[in-house]
Scaffold this motif. Structure first.
Motif, short mmCIF file in Angstrom:
data_model
loop_
_atom_site.label_atom_id
_atom_site.label_comp_id
_atom_site.label_asym_id
_atom_site.label_seq_id
_atom_site.Cartn_x
_atom_site.Cartn_y
_atom_site.Cartn_z
N ARG A 95 -1.22 16.66 -11.04
CA ARG A 95 0.12 17.22 -11.10
C ARG A 95 0.30 17.77 -12.51
NH1 ARG A 95 3.22 12.93 -9.77
NH2 ARG A 95 3.40 13.53 -7.61
N ASN A 96 0.69 19.01 -12.60
CA ASN A 96 0.78 19.69 -13.90
C ASN A 96 2.16 19.46 -14.55
OD1 ASN A 96 -0.15 21.19 -16.02
ND2 ASN A 96 0.11 23.16 -15.01
N ASN A 97 2.63 18.23 -14.50
CA ASN A 97 3.86 17.85 -15.19
C ASN A 97 3.84 16.34 -15.40
OD1 ASN A 97 4.98 16.49 -12.88
ND2 ASN A 97 5.60 18.47 -12.06
N PHE A 98 4.85 15.82 -16.07
CA PHE A 98 4.85 14.41 -16.46
C PHE A 98 5.70 13.55 -15.53
CE2 PHE A 98 4.03 16.77 -20.44
CZ PHE A 98 2.76 16.29 -20.68
N SER A 99 5.74 13.85 -14.27
CA SER A 99 6.49 13.07 -13.30
C SER A 99 5.85 11.69 -13.13
CB SER A 99 6.52 13.79 -11.95
OG SER A 99 7.06 12.96 -10.96
N THR A 100 6.68 10.68 -12.94
CA THR A 100 6.18 9.32 -12.70
C THR A 100 6.05 9.03 -11.21
OG1 THR A 100 8.42 8.44 -12.81
CG2 THR A 100 7.13 8.44 -14.86
N SER A 101 6.29 10.02 -10.36
CA SER A 101 6.14 9.83 -8.91
C SER A 101 4.67 9.67 -8.55
CB SER A 101 6.72 11.03 -8.17
OG SER A 101 8.09 11.16 -8.41
N GLU A 102 4.45 8.95 -7.46
CA GLU A 102 3.08 8.70 -7.02
C GLU A 102 2.46 9.93 -6.39
OE1 GLU A 102 1.70 4.88 -5.01
OE2 GLU A 102 1.75 6.31 -3.34
N LEU A 103 1.20 10.16 -6.70
CA LEU A 103 0.38 11.19 -6.07
C LEU A 103 -0.79 10.46 -5.42
CD1 LEU A 103 -0.14 14.23 -5.69
CD2 LEU A 103 -1.43 14.17 -7.84
N ARG A 104 -1.02 10.73 -4.15
CA ARG A 104 -2.03 9.99 -3.37
C ARG A 104 -2.91 10.96 -2.60
NH1 ARG A 104 -2.32 4.72 -1.31
NH2 ARG A 104 -0.40 4.27 -2.44
N VAL A 105 -4.19 10.58 -2.42
CA VAL A 105 -5.09 11.34 -1.56
C VAL A 105 -5.81 10.36 -0.64
CG1 VAL A 105 -7.07 11.32 -3.17
CG2 VAL A 105 -6.90 13.12 -1.43
N GLN A 106 -5.91 10.75 0.62
CA GLN A 106 -6.72 10.03 1.60
C GLN A 106 -7.87 10.95 1.96
OE1 GLN A 106 -3.45 9.44 4.40
NE2 GLN A 106 -3.81 7.23 4.21
N ILE A 107 -9.08 10.40 1.97
CA ILE A 107 -10.28 11.19 2.23
C ILE A 107 -10.83 10.77 3.59
CG2 ILE A 107 -12.58 11.78 1.39
CD1 ILE A 107 -11.43 10.82 -1.43
N PHE A 108 -10.84 11.71 4.53
CA PHE A 108 -11.33 11.46 5.87
C PHE A 108 -12.64 12.21 6.08
CE2 PHE A 108 -6.80 10.75 6.21
CZ PHE A 108 -6.71 9.65 7.05
N VAL A 109 -13.64 11.54 6.64
CA VAL A 109 -14.89 12.17 7.03
C VAL A 109 -15.05 11.95 8.53
CG1 VAL A 109 -17.40 12.21 6.75
CG2 VAL A 109 -15.93 11.80 4.77
N ASN A 110 -15.11 13.04 9.27
CA ASN A 110 -15.21 13.01 10.74
C ASN A 110 -14.11 12.14 11.36
OD1 ASN A 110 -17.47 14.71 10.67
ND2 ASN A 110 -18.84 12.97 10.43
N GLY A 111 -12.90 12.26 10.82
CA GLY A 111 -11.75 11.54 11.36
C GLY A 111 -11.61 10.11 10.91
N GLU A 112 -12.55 9.59 10.14
CA GLU A 112 -12.51 8.20 9.67
C GLU A 112 -12.11 8.16 8.21
OE1 GLU A 112 -15.64 4.52 9.02
OE2 GLU A 112 -16.09 6.03 10.53
N LEU A 113 -11.15 7.30 7.88
CA LEU A 113 -10.71 7.15 6.50
C LEU A 113 -11.84 6.57 5.66
CD1 LEU A 113 -8.38 7.32 4.43
CD2 LEU A 113 -7.77 4.99 5.10
N LEU A 114 -12.31 7.35 4.69
CA LEU A 114 -13.42 6.92 3.83
C LEU A 114 -12.90 6.27 2.55
CD1 LEU A 114 -16.53 6.97 3.35
CD2 LEU A 114 -16.16 9.10 2.13
#
Length: 137
Positions: A95-114
């Protein structure tokens, strides 16, 4: 003359042998990968994504803005790599600013959460997510 004959016989024997490969082992593994980014930022939020191999990125690198529903809730930002044939993803999102809000990523491979990763910024640092990982098959 006998040595030449033995040499050709040896060469012919070697050239006719085959290597033993497992026919059941996959030769070209194709994966469908999804990166699902979410934010808790209640205002207009944008992330920058840097992908280190531009040939594989297909317009992934650059700014991506979160969309919001009618109630002002942020919608997930989904990036897809269909038919991805490489063993690694290599990039980051921030995030190109100083926000304290959460940033999250979920990585799925072939539909399965990796994997799932998150970060919060501070008053002096950006929230940054490493999206570099090896794809296990």
């Amino acid at each position: 003359m006998k040595n030449i004959f033995l040499f050709f016989l040896f060469f012919a024997t070697i050239s006719c042998t085959t290597t033993s490969e497992n026919p059941e082992a996959p030769q070209n593994i194709i994966n469908n990968i999804e990166l699902v980014f979410t934010t808790t930022e209640p205002n207009n939020d944008e992330i920058m994504i840097t992908y280190y191999d531009i040939a594989k990125a297909d317009n992934v690198s650059g700014p991506h803005q979160f969309m919001y529903d009618n109630d002002g809730k942020p919608l997930p930002l989904i990036l897809k790599f269909d038919d991805y044939k490489y063993k690694f993803l290599d990039g980051e999102a921030f995030r190109n600013n100083f926000s304290t809000s959460e940033l999250r990523v979920q990585i799925f491979v072939n539909g399965e959460l990796l994997d799932e990763r998150f970060d919060r910024g501070t008053s002096t640092t950006f929230a940054t997510l490493d999206i570099s990982f090896k794809i296990l098959n």
